[in-house]
Design an enzyme around this catalytic site. Structure first.
Site, PDB file in Angstrom:
ATOM      1  N   LYS A  79      63.546   6.987  -6.106  1.00  0.00           N
ATOM      2  CA  LYS A  79      64.740   6.337  -5.555  1.00  0.00           C
ATOM      3  C   LYS A  79      64.818   4.917  -6.113  1.00  0.00           C
ATOM      4  O   LYS A  79      63.798   4.222  -6.184  1.00  0.00           O
ATOM      5  CB  LYS A  79      64.629   6.332  -4.032  1.00  0.00           C
ATOM      6  CG  LYS A  79      65.849   5.803  -3.292  1.00  0.00           C
ATOM      7  CD  LYS A  79      65.620   5.873  -1.778  1.00  0.00           C
ATOM      8  CE  LYS A  79      66.840   5.465  -0.973  1.00  0.00           C
ATOM      9  NZ  LYS A  79      66.594   5.545   0.485  1.00  0.00           N
ATOM     10  N   SER A 154      70.293   8.005   2.837  1.00  0.00           N
ATOM     11  CA  SER A 154      70.643   7.323   1.607  1.00  0.00           C
ATOM     12  C   SER A 154      69.912   7.841   0.368  1.00  0.00           C
ATOM     13  O   SER A 154      70.357   7.575  -0.755  1.00  0.00           O
ATOM     14  CB  SER A 154      70.366   5.825   1.742  1.00  0.00           C
ATOM     15  OG  SER A 154      68.992   5.601   1.963  1.00  0.00           O
ATOM     16  N   SER A 178      66.842   8.450   6.187  1.00  0.00           N
ATOM     17  CA  SER A 178      67.257   8.573   4.787  1.00  0.00           C
ATOM     18  C   SER A 178      66.417   9.485   3.913  1.00  0.00           C
ATOM     19  O   SER A 178      66.805   9.750   2.780  1.00  0.00           O
ATOM     20  CB  SER A 178      67.319   7.200   4.128  1.00  0.00           C
ATOM     21  OG  SER A 178      68.546   6.597   4.429  1.00  0.00           O
TER      22      SER A 178
END
Ligand code: GLN
Length: 489
Positions: A79, A154, A178
């Site tokens: 990420k 996210s 997330s």
């Protein structure tokens, strides 16, 4: 040997270690798959060409007879709010568009030392604020099961990448859901470890008392291996716990006999989509048949989780994001006439709407007149949420429920309604507030418009009992085998 893109973490590591394949062969196959398919999904922000050198070096080590480590040649996607040394870390934001990580996250350094290859950086909601990956400054990610829907957020890019079989594993971060919510939406396993289990050093801070790094994989054993390698004390993060890290793989096959599994009544009420509840009930029934004892538990303060989370998380964010001022970090406006105008214009231009909304909310909650009414009160409710779980764990070893109240929603469906978006985390945020570990594991599908949409089962344990989560997830995999299916050929 199965097709490279179908191989898991352990399978690749064993194949590379034994010389059945090379790290370079694995990496090139997955890069070709990403280049062929990811245009349609947007899981990756960029591939890292240095990975090719990393793979060659690893193959040379194997050829020279050196031990390449327990993650030998395993490509992992990261990420884009976690620092891989010298790579860009944009956080999905214009304000950090050109920011290169000057150091490496502890979790990344440990994976690197174990032989992992960092294939590329994945898309996310700006600064990890969101539940759909639509808040990325670089465009949304699409769900591999239905490209009209969101992969969640996210960490949507990481979840989509593992679901689409672009890589066997990815890292995300979880502040309020997330990792777990996108894992649920994409039909993969996603674990948020106990607060303090994995060092946060090198994870860009959002809510410092809530943030944790965790893995996405397609099997429990794969997640167990990655977690064990990342976890443990770190002199660079005082909140990383000194609690010993168990050998999760050693106990993962112990089965369900003797385990007490609590089903949270508040997680199964009629505000949760009936089809989702039905899938969860099927998993619970399968656990009972496999020897687990099922009990009902109560988490009476669940309905306060979202308001509490959005006070704590935004307050911490408003403070953490103060550093992006165009001086120390971030985009700088060069036309402003004085320094105050420069700060304001840089932040106006650099941050997107949701980030601005959070900074305003958080700054308000911390301001002199509101601190007691909001922040201080939220901290007291946070204690009540923690107590709910403490009481539940007196009656059971693990708590079960859905990860999300609905199957994946459509792109655009909630972008103009922040509250509706926030409610996507109603079943996940309380774990971050309580510091507990939880995973979303694939629990089948619901049908909608002729598409199969994944459902996630949330498995919650007491602090530092990730071993039990892996055990239950592994048992579930053998009872169901859902993670074996691929959304794209
Ligand atoms: N969706 C939640 C939020 O927008 C959680 C985000 C996260 O866990 N990083 O804050």
């Amino acid at each position: 040997m199965s097709e490279i893109h179908d191989m898991g973490v352990i399978e690749i590591a064993e194949a590379v270690r034994s010389g059945k394949t090379t790290a370079l062969e694995v990496l090139e196959a997955l890069r070709a798959r990403i280049q062929g398919h990811d245009r349609a999904f947007g899981a990756f922000l960029r591939l890292d060409d240095e990975a090719l050198d990393q793979a060659r070096a690893l193959d040379a080590a194997v050829a020279a007879g050196r031990d390449p480590g327990p993650l030998a040649g395993v490509p992992i996607a990261i990420k884009d709010n976690i620092h891989v040394a010298e790579q860009l870390t944009t956080c999905g934001s214009r304000i950090l568009e050109d920011f290169r990580a000057p150091f490496e996250a502890t979790a990344i350094g440990r994976l690197r030392a174990a032989g992992a290859i960092f294939i590329g950086k994945t898309n996310l909601d700006e600064f990890a604020m969101g539940s759909s990956t639509e808040n990325s400054a670089f465009g949304p990610t699409r769900n591999p099961w239905d490209d009209g829907r969101t992969p969640g957020g996210s960490s949507g890019g990481s979840a989509a990448a593992v679901a689409a079989r672009f890589c066997p594993a990815a890292l995300g971060s979880d502040t309020g859901g997330s990792i777990r919510q996108p894992a649920s939406f994409c039909g993969v396993l996603g674990l948020k470890p106990t607060y303090g289990r994995v060092s946060r050093y090198g994870l860009v801070a959002f809510g410092s008392s809530l943030d944790q790094i965790g893995p996405f994989t397609r099997s429990a054993a794969d997640a167990a291996r990655i977690t064990r390698i990342m976890a443990g004390a770190d002199p660079l993060d005082s909140t990383a716990a000194t609690v010993a890290v168990p050998d999760y793989e050693a106990t993962i096959g112990e089965g369900l006999e003797g385990l007490r599994l609590g089903v949270a009544r508040e997680f199964m009420d009629d505000r949760i989509d009936a089809r989702v509840r039905q899938r969860i009930q099927e998993s619970v029934d399968a656990f009972a048949r496999a020897g687990a004892e099922i009990v009902e538990v109560d988490l009476p303060h669940t309905r306060y989780a979202i308001p509490t989370y959005y006070i704590v998380a935004t307050s911490e964010a408003s403070s953490n994001l103060a550093r992006y001022d165009g001086v120390g970090y971030g985009h700088r406006n060069t036309e402003a006439k004085d320094i105050l105008a420069m700060f304001m214009k840089s932040r106006m231009e650099g941050f997107g709407d949701e980030v601005k909304r959070r900074i305003i909310l958080g700054t308000y909650c911390l301001s002199a007149g509101s601190y007691d009414a909001f922040y201080d009160k939220a901290l007291r409710v946070r204690s009540l949420l923690r107590r709910d779980f403490e009481q539940a764990f007196e009656r059971c070893d693990l708590v079960l429920g859905p990860t999300t109240p609905t199957p994946p929603f459509r792109l655009g469906e909630k972008v103009d309604d922040p509250i509706a978006m926030y409610l996507a985390d109603i079943l996940t945020a309380s774990l971050n507030l309580a510091g507990l570990p939880g995973a979303s594991i694939p629990a089948g599908f619901v049908e909608e418009d002729g598409r199969r949409l994944p459902v996630g089962l949330q498995v919650i344990a007491n602090r530092f009992r990730e071993d039990l989560i892996f055990r239950v997830a592994n048992a579930h995999e053998h009872l169901h085998g859902f993670a074996k299916e691929s959304p794209i050929s």
